[in-house]
Write a protein that holds these residues in place. Structure first.
Motif, PDB file in Angstrom:
ATOM      1  N   LYS A 124      37.543   1.906  77.765  1.00  0.00           N
ATOM      2  CA  LYS A 124      38.534   2.687  77.854  1.00  0.00           C
ATOM      3  C   LYS A 124      39.043   2.998  79.080  1.00  0.00           C
ATOM      4  CE  LYS A 124      37.852   7.220  76.820  1.00  0.00           C
ATOM      5  NZ  LYS A 124      37.630   8.323  75.932  1.00  0.00           N
ATOM      6  N   LYS A 134      36.383  13.618  68.001  1.00  0.00           N
ATOM      7  CA  LYS A 134      36.887  15.080  68.878  1.00  0.00           C
ATOM      8  C   LYS A 134      38.145  15.510  68.127  1.00  0.00           C
ATOM      9  CE  LYS A 134      34.268  13.779  72.562  1.00  0.00           C
ATOM     10  NZ  LYS A 134      33.939  12.832  73.866  1.00  0.00           N
ATOM     11  N   ARG A 169      22.214  15.796  72.025  1.00  0.00           N
ATOM     12  CA  ARG A 169      23.568  16.137  72.532  1.00  0.00           C
ATOM     13  C   ARG A 169      24.532  15.337  71.682  1.00  0.00           C
ATOM     14  NH1 ARG A 169      28.083  12.381  74.056  1.00  0.00           N
ATOM     15  NH2 ARG A 169      29.598  14.248  74.543  1.00  0.00           N
ATOM     16  N   GLN A 221      28.701  14.883  70.440  1.00  0.00           N
ATOM     17  CA  GLN A 221      30.329  15.101  70.463  1.00  0.00           C
ATOM     18  C   GLN A 221      30.671  16.335  69.646  1.00  0.00           C
ATOM     19  OE1 GLN A 221      32.752  11.537  71.136  1.00  0.00           O
ATOM     20  NE2 GLN A 221      31.008  10.598  69.632  1.00  0.00           N
ATOM     21  N   ASN A 253      29.038   2.945  77.145  1.00  0.00           N
ATOM     22  CA  ASN A 253      28.789   4.165  77.817  1.00  0.00           C
ATOM     23  C   ASN A 253      27.377   4.493  78.167  1.00  0.00           C
ATOM     24  OD1 ASN A 253      31.685   5.012  77.356  1.00  0.00           O
ATOM     25  ND2 ASN A 253      31.211   6.119  75.516  1.00  0.00           N
ATOM     26  N   TYR A 295      38.460   5.200  69.736  1.00  0.00           N
ATOM     27  CA  TYR A 295      39.265   6.175  70.284  1.00  0.00           C
ATOM     28  C   TYR A 295      40.624   6.183  69.710  1.00  0.00           C
ATOM     29  CZ  TYR A 295      35.885   5.301  73.876  1.00  0.00           C
ATOM     30  OH  TYR A 295      34.894   5.309  74.485  1.00  0.00           O
TER      31      TYR A 295
END
Ligand code: LMR
Length: 329
Positions: free
Chosen positions: A40, A93, A168, A170, A212, A235
């Motif tokens: 990205k 998200k 953890r 998103q 990532n 994305y």
């Protein structure tokens, strides 16, 4: 407060975000949360470069990487208020703004990245780019990252290994349920905090795409990796609809053509990096890949497949059917 009211007034009046007709360049601020070296990040820089080449002087792109300006959870508001003009949060998200977009998070729905791409390119996937239009957000393109892997301080081999573990995630209700379904404790947290949370031992594990994991050096704080292609991370490149519609038509057309080119490039890079960064992360000292037997894989499927029943109604029958059909080339 006064500022919000003022912006609200101008938003309603429909004037604040339309670029002024002047010789000043139109500035497009592009905010994202990953490293400049992740797919990205490379895509955002390439977009900036091509805009400078092809629209030099008329449009200037300024890129803010690594959550320098906003984290993903803030990006939608930042776009609405005109603090930035473009962002590319992960699809996970957006579930708060469009339930249909939760389809991208369901475990074991898309078999691989090619299936996701077929779905995105089809009529339903294209329609979903407009599913946040009611709140003033336009999807311009989908960009890939890759399939996700689990990482952990203690190996996750079967779902029971996640019981009581802090994880953890998103900010996605589907992923939250995915972790609760195996007795884990999901903690929604911005990407910018993920590494620190692992380092401080605030969480025991997380999930992410390999690029990532590698570019954020997560292998330094998580030793065990389990990957079984259960879900995708990608994305949506988004903008403020009013801003985009207010651009001069020739500029908008050129930006869309640049974006189409960058999308092809990003997706190629993402496919390469999914392989390269996985290999590079697994080569790091002390890192171990947890290899699953068929029976162990079956346990994960049993634990996570029922999530479909919980979310399918909100996502919508047509979207679910198109997603499943995309598994067949
Ligand atoms: C995450 O929050 O883990 C990812 O969405 C980060 C990203 O943008 O790839």
């Amino acid at each position: 407060m006064l500022r919000n009211l003022t912006i609200g007034f101008f938003l309603l009046a429909g004037v604040v975000l339309a670029p002024a007709a002047s010789s000043e360049p139109i500035v497009i601020r592009f905010s994202h949360v990953v490293s400049e070296d992740a797919p990205k990040g490379i895509g955002a820089a390439r977009f900036q470069e091509l805009v400078a080449q092809r629209l030099g002087g008329r449009v200037q792109v300024v890129v803010y990487p690594r959550s320098q300006r906003f984290n993903d959870d803030e990006a939608v508001n930042a776009l609405l208020f005109g603090d930035v003009e473009m962002a590319a949060p992960s699809l996970s998200k957006f579930g708060h703004y469009s339930k249909s977009l939760q389809v991208f998070d369901l475990p074991f729905l898309f078999r691989d990245v090619a299936a996701v791409q077929r779905f995105q390119a089809g009529p339903v996937g294209q329609r979903l780019l407009r599913s946040m239009e009611p709140i003033g957000i336009r999807g311009l393109a989908y960009w890939d990252n890759g399939m996700k892997a689990l990482s952990a301080r203690k190996p996750f081999r079967v779902p029971a290994d996640m019981k009581g573990r802090r994880f953890r995630i998103q900010s996605s209700d589907v992923i939250e349920r995915q972790i609760l379904a195996v007795g884990g404790l999901p903690l929604k947290m911005p990407f910018a905090r993920a590494y620190e949370a692992m380092k401080l031992g605030l969480v025991d594990g997380q999930e992410n795409a390999w690029s990532n994991i590698y570019t954020a050096k997560m292998y330094k704080v998580q030793r065990y990796f389990t990957d079984f292609d259960y879900a995708f991370l990608g994305y949506m490149v988004i903008t403020n609809s009013r801003f985009w519609d207010g651009l001069p038509a020739d500029i908008r057309g050129e930006l869309e053509s640049i974006l189409a080119q960058v999308t092809r490039e990003v997706n190629e890079i993402a496919a390469q990096r999914a392989v390269q960064d996985r290999a590079a992360a697994l080569r790091q000292p002390g890192v171990e890949l947890v290899r699953l037997s068929d029976a162990e894989l079956q346990q994960w499927r049993q634990a996570w497949l029922p999530l479909r029943d919980r979310f399918a109604a909100g996502i919508g029958e047509e979207v679910m059917a198109a997603a499943e059909a995309a598994n067949t080339p």
